[in-house]
Design a protein around this motif. Structure first.
Motif, PDB file in Angstrom:
ATOM      1  N   HIS A 180     -41.535  -1.633   3.651  1.00 16.28           N
ATOM      2  CA  HIS A 180     -40.621  -2.821   4.702  1.00 16.28           C
ATOM      3  C   HIS A 180     -39.449  -2.135   4.729  1.00 16.28           C
ATOM      4  N   VAL A 181     -38.725  -0.778   5.812  1.00 15.82           N
ATOM      5  CA  VAL A 181     -37.499  -1.013   5.733  1.00 15.82           C
ATOM      6  C   VAL A 181     -35.951  -1.358   5.408  1.00 15.82           C
ATOM      7  N   ASP A 182     -36.319  -2.750   5.808  1.00 18.15           N
ATOM      8  CA  ASP A 182     -35.414  -3.568   5.565  1.00 18.15           C
ATOM      9  C   ASP A 182     -34.815  -3.764   3.579  1.00 18.15           C
ATOM     10  N   GLY A 183     -35.327  -2.764   2.784  1.00 20.40           N
ATOM     11  CA  GLY A 183     -35.293  -2.583   2.101  1.00 20.40           C
ATOM     12  C   GLY A 183     -35.582  -3.807   0.727  1.00 20.40           C
ATOM     13  N   GLY A 184     -36.391  -4.790   1.416  1.00 21.84           N
ATOM     14  CA  GLY A 184     -36.790  -5.883   0.325  1.00 21.84           C
ATOM     15  C   GLY A 184     -38.245  -5.710   0.057  1.00 21.84           C
ATOM     16  N   ILE A 241     -44.459  -7.375  -4.022  1.00 22.11           N
ATOM     17  CA  ILE A 241     -44.349  -6.953  -4.131  1.00 22.11           C
ATOM     18  C   ILE A 241     -42.965  -7.779  -5.335  1.00 22.11           C
ATOM     19  N   LEU A 242     -42.294  -8.312  -6.103  1.00 19.83           N
ATOM     20  CA  LEU A 242     -41.776  -8.222  -6.702  1.00 19.83           C
ATOM     21  C   LEU A 242     -40.275  -6.803  -7.413  1.00 19.83           C
ATOM     22  N   PRO A 243     -39.763  -7.007  -7.654  1.00 17.62           N
ATOM     23  CA  PRO A 243     -38.700  -5.250  -8.086  1.00 17.62           C
ATOM     24  C   PRO A 243     -39.742  -5.542  -9.332  1.00 17.62           C
ATOM     25  N   ALA A 244     -40.047  -6.536 -10.186  1.00 18.61           N
ATOM     26  CA  ALA A 244     -40.231  -5.776 -11.453  1.00 18.61           C
ATOM     27  C   ALA A 244     -41.363  -5.350 -11.805  1.00 18.61           C
ATOM     28  N   GLN A 245     -42.160  -4.777 -10.875  1.00 21.23           N
ATOM     29  CA  GLN A 245     -43.585  -4.947 -10.647  1.00 21.23           C
ATOM     30  C   GLN A 245     -44.197  -3.884 -10.242  1.00 21.23           C
ATOM     31  N   ARG A 246     -42.350  -3.578  -9.055  1.00 19.35           N
ATOM     32  CA  ARG A 246     -42.340  -2.436  -7.748  1.00 19.35           C
ATOM     33  C   ARG A 246     -43.051  -0.888  -8.536  1.00 19.35           C
TER      34      ARG A 246
END
Length: 234
Positions: free
Chosen positions: A49-53, A15-20
């Protein structure tokens, strides 16, 4: 994490940041309660995901494999709500596996989850399953580990649902290993050692498996439906 029931739906997507923010509100307030209202759905959990992605792992634990083709589930899949129809196109790189439970060890719900998607090499399914079940039973009793599980995808014979059509179709995994812990570092060590690609390949898995460590974001069990607030669609 002792899995409830004998089947599961295991899913990964971005999910991209804009829709998160809206995605997490919809998924927690509307989608999970809707799914948990279906007969045979026992618990849903969402992990980041723990990598913050952008990656999420989501799992529904089911009473039986037959739940996957039940009238209630198919009704929901083919009649998405307006909010669901809005959010489904934002599920990117979707992998969705409808699974039978092959082995489950441990108890409780940890804060972190290692997921491994893999396939057996030709003629190695039996030896690989035996090796994995032995290794997972051992890991479930190791420090920091609260659950270790093996799932196998078994996709029911069914037409593509409306939700799948909105997403444009989904990829599937084959075999899935899940390891749950109250310490992320424990899972990273397991990924590098006892469940490393090298050891899994030596045990009979094909190369090219996918590892990921996720942190618990939200969990909802069927018994908790009454305590959740009302839906808040955008």
């Amino acid at each position: 994490m002792a899995l409830l029931g004998n089947a599961a739906v295991a899913m990964w997507w971005d999910i991209l940041p804009a829709q998160r923010e809206e995605f997490q509100e919809w998924h927690s307030r509307e989608h999970f309660p809707e799914r948990m209202g279906i007969d045979g759905f026992l618990r849903g959990s969402r992990w980041t995901h723990v990598d913050g992605g952008n990656g999420f792992f989501v799992m529904y634990e089911l009473a039986s494999y037959e739940t996957l083709t039940s009238a209630g589930y198919l009704q929901s899949l083919n009649n998405p709500t307006p909010w669901s129809s809005k959010m489904m196109p934002h599920h990117l790189n979707m992998v969705r596996s409808q699974c039978q439970l092959l082995g489950s060890f441990g108890a409780g719900l940890g804060k972190a989850m290692l997921t491994i998607r893999l396939s057996p090499a030709g003629g190695q399914a039996g030896p690989l399953q035996a090796w994995l079940e032995n290794r997972l039973a051992h890991l479930a009793e190791s420090r920091g580990i609260v659950g270790a599980h093996l799932l196998q995808t078994r996709t029911p014979e069914a037409a593509m649902t409306q939700e799948q059509k909105i997403r444009g179709g989904d990829a599937v995994a084959d075999w899935i290993v899940l390891l749950s812990s109250y310490e992320t570092e424990v899972l990273e060590l397991a990924q590098a050692d006892e469940l490393s690609p090298q050891r899994l390949t030596a045990a009979g898995a094909l190369a090219g498996m996918t590892h990921g460590v996720y942190a618990l974001s939200f969990s909802l069990g069927k018994h908790e439906l009454k305590s959740l607030g009302p839906f808040r669609p955008a």
